[in-house]
Scaffold this active site. Structure first.
Site, PDB file in Angstrom:
ATOM      1  CG  HIS A   1      -0.326   0.307   2.514  1.00 59.69           C
ATOM      2  ND1 HIS A   1       0.155  -0.667   3.382  1.00 59.69           N
ATOM      3  CD2 HIS A   1      -0.093   1.488   3.137  1.00 59.69           C
ATOM      4  CE1 HIS A   1       0.638  -0.085   4.466  1.00 59.69           C
ATOM      5  NE2 HIS A   1       0.495   1.229   4.338  1.00 59.69           N
TER       6      HIS A   1
ATOM      7  CB  SER B   1       3.092   2.028   5.893  1.00 57.84           C
ATOM      8  OG  SER B   1       1.935   2.223   6.651  1.00 57.84           O
TER       9      SER B   1
ATOM     10  CG  ASP C   1       0.309  -3.954   2.828  1.00 55.90           C
ATOM     11  OD1 ASP C   1       0.708  -3.492   1.723  1.00 55.90           O
ATOM     12  OD2 ASP C   1       0.115  -3.290   3.847  1.00 55.90           O
TER      13      ASP C   1
END
Lengths: 251, 422
Positions: A38, A194, A92
């Site tokens: 992402h 992230s 992910d």
């Protein structure tokens, strides 16, 4: 990073800074950066740096800027969802291939990949390290790298976290075996972290040595338990992708 | 002026000659003629050895006769009372009288004529080496077939010079061998071999029979060899007195056979051959010569192959072998070429590593690559050492010519993460 502390890049030399969107990544090779899918979805040419603790521009100028050759998102990643409403973060994980090799040194070096043995299966209670320039309890983001130590917990702990996003229904969240749940007492990763590595010690090694067990993926709420992509499940894809795209070496 | 005949009369002849007179006549007839001198009247005071009065006949400075007294003809048919024959064309007659003649002596009357001389037989010395031909007033010499008359018009010789021998092996003999060689000849032979060969002459003792030396050791007839800066001989005698093998240092040899007028013997016969000049055998431990011989000579071609790890470099090109030819000067062609150790050159650099101190880059040299520790390590632990191989490449026992790779060390932070709360 919630519940974290200031850290030097020398403690996390594999930490990669993604400028936009602000995120992290893990350097796993001279030519490859591992991050969350992402982070790079919709961004085929991310701007990255390694080797700097601080994000001040004059410090980044002394860091190494990484140039993207190509971005490869895991084929199992469901693309196109709005991050604010996304509830499925399965697969992910993504690889960023670099145009030029990264020069290693005291502030830049890769993190190991998990081995194939069962010793590399993350276990409850194992303490891992995370790092990043993401949101803290006090600031939306920070200029100085921060790190935190947090344990692996049962996935149920993450499921039990109360949803605060009014646009998402709790039952819609997808939890799979490709995810690791980790955190405690306010120690957590958050927005801007992230893609960074959840690092566990390499088993049976005397000196401190770490491998990337997980990648900062998502969480219902910062400061509680968070979800990390279980890298071991993707080793075949990682190695195959790196091999297929290595091509004739530029050196 | 020479005349063919003449008369000589003593002073006052036929009256008494006067006292104390000396009269000389120089008689000369044309060359090629002798003189016939004869007296038809002789009346001179007689004394012992004609010491008082006399008529002397002198030829060539030698007194041929001294006359005195009276003579009468011994033959009723001839008026000649005394006569002389001289094979020479000049004659001196001297009449001498002393002071004490008490009696009357009328002197002499003499005549001379030119007579042909047989030069071929009239002299003790043979005028011609071979054939003598007399004619009135002279003679000429002639020679047998294949002989020629020398410029002195007396001696004959043979035309034995001019032969040049260029074959690598051959045989030369004196004229007419084994029959007697011609006298008074000078035979010159030339051996002219290709450069790179040296003339070697062999003569068996029994193949040599030349008029021996005189009492002073000088050869009357002789055989002589002349090479560059070398002379062998002169040789003469029965049985060759020199070495059975004459090794010259030259590709040319001049042979001179000189004979005098006399004493012709069997002569000689020799053999010669060209001995190729040797080239030095320069075998080294780093090269192999093919074919291998104990001795290499002119025109030999060898292939010189360098042993493993050595090469011959010409210009910028390296080769494992080259050809060399033994030249006429005893030197090898391509002598400037030699097998030298293969040079692997400066080893290629590697990323994130370096080559250790480079002492040498030739065959057998060893280098060691290292990675920039502690951030890189060598992919293959045993991949650091490379040896300069015979093919000019740096070779590792495990990786071959592949360069070692320096791999980043993973997972090791320079400083451990420490929780330092503000």
């Amino acid at each position: 990073i919630f519940g974290g502390y200031p850290a030097k890049i020398q403690s996390f030399p594999w930490q990669v800074f993604f400028q936009y969107p602000r995120a992290g990544g893990a350097l796993i090779d001279e030519y490859w950066v591992l991050t969350a899918a992402h982070v790079v979805e919709g961004n085929s040419d991310p701007l990255m740096y390694v080797g700097s603790t601080s994000l001040r521009m004059d410090h980044l100028e002394n860091a190494q800027r990484l140039m993207t050759e190509r971005v490869i998102i895991h084929p199992g990643w469901k693309q196109g969802d709005d991050l604010t409403t996304r509830t499925n973060f399965d697969n992910d994980i993504a690889l960023v291939q670099l145009k030029d090799p990264v020069k290693m040194g005291p502030t830049v070096s890769p993190i190991c990949l998990p081995g194939a043995s069962s010793e590399y299966n993350p276990s409850m209670g194992d303490l891992g390290l995370i790092s990043g320039w993401g949101r803290t309890e006090k600031r939306f983001n920070v200029m100085h790298l921060r790190g935190a130590k947090l344990p692996i917990t049962p996935l149920e702990k993450c499921k039990e976290v109360k949803e605060e996003n009014p646009r998402a229904r709790p039952d819609d969240y997808v939890f799979t075996d490709n995810m690791i749940c980790a955190g405690e007492k306010g120690a957590d990763s958050c927005e801007g972290d992230s893609g960074g590595a959840f690092a566990l010690p390499v088993p049976n090694v005397k000196d401190p040595k770490f491998y990337v067990a997980g990648l900062v993926s998502w969480g219902k709420k910062c400061g509680t338990y968070g979800i990390y992509t279980k890298v071991k499940n993707y080793m075949d894809w990682i190695l195959k992708t790196m091999q297929e795209n290595s091509g004739p070496r530029k050196d | 002026e020479p005349t063919m005949y003449g008369e000589i009369l003593s002073p006052n002849y036929p009256q008494a000659y006067p006292n104390e007179v000396v009269k000389i006549w120089d008689i000369e007839v044309p060359e090629g003629f002798g003189i016939h001198l004869y007296f038809t009247h002789l009346d001179i005071e007689l004394s012992e050895n004609c010491a008082y009065d006399s008529v002397q006949i002198i030829s060539g400075g030698i007194e041929e006769g001294r006359l005195c007294g009276q003579r009468t003809s011994k033959s009723p048919n001839s008026p000649i009372v005394e006569d002389f024959q001289f094979p020479y064309n000049k004659l001196q007659v001297i009449f001498t009288s002393d002071f004490s003649n008490e009696e009357r002596f009328t002197g002499f009357a003499a005549y001379y004529t030119a007579v042909d001389v047989n030069e071929c037989t009239d002299f003790s010395d043979v005028p011609c080496s071979h054939f003598c031909n007399n004619f009135i007033g002279g003679y000429f010499c002639s020679c047998p077939p294949e002989y020629f008359l020398h410029d002195d018009m007396r001696n004959c010789g043979v035309n034995c010079s001019g032969d040049a021998f260029t074959a690598l092996i051959g045989e030369i003999a004196s004229p007419n061998y084994p029959n007697p060689y011609p006298e008074n000849s000078r035979c010159e032979y030339q051996i002219r071999l290709e450069e790179g060969f040296r003339v070697v002459v062999t003569i068996r003792r029994e193949d040599f029979d030349v008029e021996p030396a005189d009492s002073e050791g000088n050869c009357r007839d002789s055989l002589t060899f002349a090479a560059k800066n070398q002379q062998f001989g002169p040789y003469c005698g029965n049985g060759f007195p020199g070495p059975l093998t004459i090794k010259t240092q030259s590709n040319t040899l001049d042979i001179v056979f000189q004979t005098d007028l006399t004493g012709q013997k069997k002569g000689w016969k020799l053999r010669y051959h060209g001995d190729p000049i040797p080239c030095p055998k320069e075998i080294t431990a780093v090269s192999i010569w093919e074919p291998e011989k104990a001795k290499y000579v002119f025109k030999d071609v060898v292939k010189i192959t360098c042993v493993d790890g050595f090469e011959v470099v010409e210009g910028n090109v390296g080769a494992t072998s080259f050809y060399s030819t033994c030249q006429s000067n005893g030197q090898w062609s391509n002598s400037r070429l030699e097998c030298q150790p293969v040079d692997c050159g400066v080893p290629e650099p590697i990323e994130n590593g370096k080559v250790g101190d480079l002492e040498d880059t030739v065959f057998g040299s060893v280098i060691r690559y290292t990675c920039d520790e502690p951030y890189y390590y060598m992919e293959h632990e045993e991949g650091g050492e490379y040896r300069c191989a015979a093919n000019g490449s740096w070779v590792n026992d495990h990786l071959g010519i592949e360069l070692p790779r320096c791999i980043p060390v993973c997972g090791v932070p320079t400083e451990p993460f420490q929780i330092r709360q503000k």
